[in-house]
Structures are given as structure tokens and as C-alpha cells.
Design a protein around this motif. Structure first.
Motif, PDB file in Angstrom:
ATOM      1  N   PRO A 101      39.157 -37.048  -3.022  1.00  0.00           N
ATOM      2  CA  PRO A 101      38.825 -36.912  -1.599  1.00  0.00           C
ATOM      3  C   PRO A 101      38.824 -35.433  -1.210  1.00  0.00           C
ATOM      4  CG  PRO A 101      40.696 -38.405  -1.936  1.00  0.00           C
ATOM      5  CD  PRO A 101      40.400 -37.761  -3.252  1.00  0.00           C
ATOM      6  N   LEU A 102      38.315 -35.124  -0.018  1.00  0.00           N
ATOM      7  CA  LEU A 102      38.395 -33.754   0.493  1.00  0.00           C
ATOM      8  C   LEU A 102      39.835 -33.461   0.911  1.00  0.00           C
ATOM      9  CD1 LEU A 102      35.199 -33.401   2.738  1.00  0.00           C
ATOM     10  CD2 LEU A 102      35.614 -32.440   0.475  1.00  0.00           C
ATOM     11  N   ALA A 103      40.335 -32.325   0.506  1.00  0.00           N
ATOM     12  CA  ALA A 103      41.691 -31.921   0.888  1.00  0.00           C
ATOM     13  C   ALA A 103      41.711 -31.571   2.372  1.00  0.00           C
ATOM     14  CB  ALA A 103      42.119 -30.716   0.056  1.00  0.00           C
ATOM     15  N   PRO A 104      42.869 -31.694   3.016  1.00  0.00           N
ATOM     16  CA  PRO A 104      42.957 -31.292   4.425  1.00  0.00           C
ATOM     17  C   PRO A 104      42.524 -29.832   4.593  1.00  0.00           C
ATOM     18  CG  PRO A 104      44.931 -32.467   3.767  1.00  0.00           C
ATOM     19  CD  PRO A 104      44.128 -32.229   2.506  1.00  0.00           C
ATOM     20  N   ALA A 105      41.863 -29.567   5.725  1.00  0.00           N
ATOM     21  CA  ALA A 105      41.421 -28.199   6.024  1.00  0.00           C
ATOM     22  C   ALA A 105      42.645 -27.330   6.266  1.00  0.00           C
ATOM     23  CB  ALA A 105      40.527 -28.208   7.264  1.00  0.00           C
ATOM     24  N   ARG A 106      42.555 -26.077   5.825  1.00  0.00           N
ATOM     25  CA  ARG A 106      43.646 -25.139   6.084  1.00  0.00           C
ATOM     26  C   ARG A 106      43.559 -24.681   7.522  1.00  0.00           C
ATOM     27  NH1 ARG A 106      42.428 -21.324   1.172  1.00  0.00           N
ATOM     28  NH2 ARG A 106      41.518 -20.268   2.943  1.00  0.00           N
ATOM     29  N   PRO A 107      44.689 -24.506   8.189  1.00  0.00           N
ATOM     30  CA  PRO A 107      44.666 -23.952   9.543  1.00  0.00           C
ATOM     31  C   PRO A 107      43.985 -22.589   9.558  1.00  0.00           C
ATOM     32  CG  PRO A 107      46.860 -24.791   9.014  1.00  0.00           C
ATOM     33  CD  PRO A 107      46.044 -24.831   7.741  1.00  0.00           C
ATOM     34  N   ALA A 108      43.344 -22.252  10.680  1.00  0.00           N
ATOM     35  CA  ALA A 108      42.568 -21.009  10.803  1.00  0.00           C
ATOM     36  C   ALA A 108      43.382 -19.781  10.423  1.00  0.00           C
ATOM     37  CB  ALA A 108      42.010 -20.878  12.220  1.00  0.00           C
ATOM     38  N   GLN A 109      44.663 -19.736  10.777  1.00  0.00           N
ATOM     39  CA  GLN A 109      45.470 -18.557  10.492  1.00  0.00           C
ATOM     40  C   GLN A 109      45.714 -18.363   8.984  1.00  0.00           C
ATOM     41  OE1 GLN A 109      46.534 -21.157  12.323  1.00  0.00           O
ATOM     42  NE2 GLN A 109      48.582 -21.784  11.736  1.00  0.00           N
ATOM     43  N   GLU A 110      45.534 -19.428   8.174  1.00  0.00           N
ATOM     44  CA  GLU A 110      45.735 -19.317   6.724  1.00  0.00           C
ATOM     45  C   GLU A 110      44.455 -18.932   6.005  1.00  0.00           C
ATOM     46  OE1 GLU A 110      47.453 -22.782   5.000  1.00  0.00           O
ATOM     47  OE2 GLU A 110      48.984 -22.969   6.551  1.00  0.00           O
ATOM     48  N   GLN A 111      43.301 -19.015   6.657  1.00  0.00           N
ATOM     49  CA  GLN A 111      42.034 -18.759   5.972  1.00  0.00           C
ATOM     50  C   GLN A 111      41.725 -17.289   5.872  1.00  0.00           C
ATOM     51  OE1 GLN A 111      38.963 -21.202   7.688  1.00  0.00           O
ATOM     52  NE2 GLN A 111      40.166 -23.035   7.422  1.00  0.00           N
TER      53      GLN A 111
END
Length: 173
Positions: A163-173
């Protein structure tokens, strides 16, 4: 003179609010709005309520699958494409194209059109009747991994990846 067979006579089909088939399917609520057997197998419409991060394995199946987002946000990965769907957005995945999606909002309400019908039977075979019109409680029975594999084979779904992994929060990208 035509040699074509006459089309089967079908009557109108409708579903009154609250009269649909409600199922708890792998942590989701599935509401079968138009079952395939009501329209000679031409299509089926299922309304899903998905929790945050819900994502099936990357897979194919012998139906076109269309998503119509009513509420929430989805990321859809189909073939080489990846796109975001918000309320009112529509994604169409043709038969045989490897695809998955991920819910990026707290919940998402999505109409799924199976053309021809068939996805609704896969859902039925892997679910339990819902006793309320909500996401299932955590202790809701689920099929064993062996039973799921059997369902995939029976319904000609081929799982190809994670499956697609959860999206990383914006501050971690």
C-alpha cells in the motif's frame, strides 16, 4: 435485417436512503448502492467511508474502477501516474492498470464505480454486516491472510506491491 440479439429488458433501479447493503470491509464501511445483479452485471456502485491512511495493496483486477470523492482527500497511484483527488474529483483506472490509493484526510467518503460489476462481490465476500452506518469498531472480525489470498484468487485480483505509506508531514519533507 439485424442478426443482433435483443438487449435484455431491464427496469429502473433505485435505492431509498438507508435501504442499502452496509458492510464492514477491512476497516472501512462499504455501502452497496447499486449491486451488479440489479443491472445485469453491467456495473456496481459502492460508497466507501475510509479512515485516515487507508490504502489497499498495489493491485489489478478485471474491472475498470472509478473513484468519485464526496468528502476527504485521496492520493491515487495508477500506472505511472500519481494524482490528488479532493471533493468533486474523479479518477478512472482502466482494467489491468496497477493502482492503489491512500486517504490523506481524517476520513474520506468515496463512490466507487465497478465496470463491469464484480468489486462489490469481492467486498461482500471479505466483509461482515455493519451494525451501524459508521467505521467498524477495532474488534470487528477480518478475514485471515489465507482467506484474503483465496478471495484475491477467486475475484481475479492480483496484488503487486505494498500500500502507499502515510504521507510525511510538511515540516519533515
Amino acid at each position: 435485417m439485424s442478426s443482433a440479439l435483443p438487449a435484455p429488458e431491464l427496469g429502473a433501479t433505485w435505492s431509498a436512503a438507508g435501504q442499502d447493503e452496509r458492510l464492514w470491509f477491512l476497516g472501512t464501511l462499504a455501502i452497496v448502492r447499486v449491486p451488479g445483479e440489479a443491472v445485469d452485471g453491467r456495473f456496481a456502485v459502492i460508497e466507501f467511508v475510509f479512515p485516515r491512511h487507508a490504502s489497499p495493496p498495489l493491485h489489478t483486477h478485471p474491472q475498470d474502477e472509478s473513484y468519485i470523492v464526496l468528502d476527504g482527500q485521496l492520493t491515487v497511484h495508477a500506472g505511472a501516474d500519481r494524482f490528488e483527488l479532493a471533493p468533486g474529483g474523479i479518477g478512472v483506472v482502466p482494467t489491468g492498470v496497477a493502482h492503489t490509493f491512500r486517504v490523506d484526510s481524517d476520513t474520506a467518503r468515496v463512490l466507487v464505480l465497478s465496470t463491469p460489476a464484480g468489486i462489490e462481490q469481492f467486498v461482500r465476500d471479505g466483509s461482515v454486516p455493519a451494525t451501524s452506518p459508521t467505521l467498524p469498531p477495532p474488534d470487528t472480525p477480518r478475514p485471515t491472510p489465507e482467506r484474503l489470498e483465496q478471495l484475491f484468487r477467486t475475484h481475479r485480483q492480483v496484488n503487486l506491491g505494498a500500500p502507499l505509506a502515510p504521507a510525511r508531514p510538511a515540516q519533515e519533507q
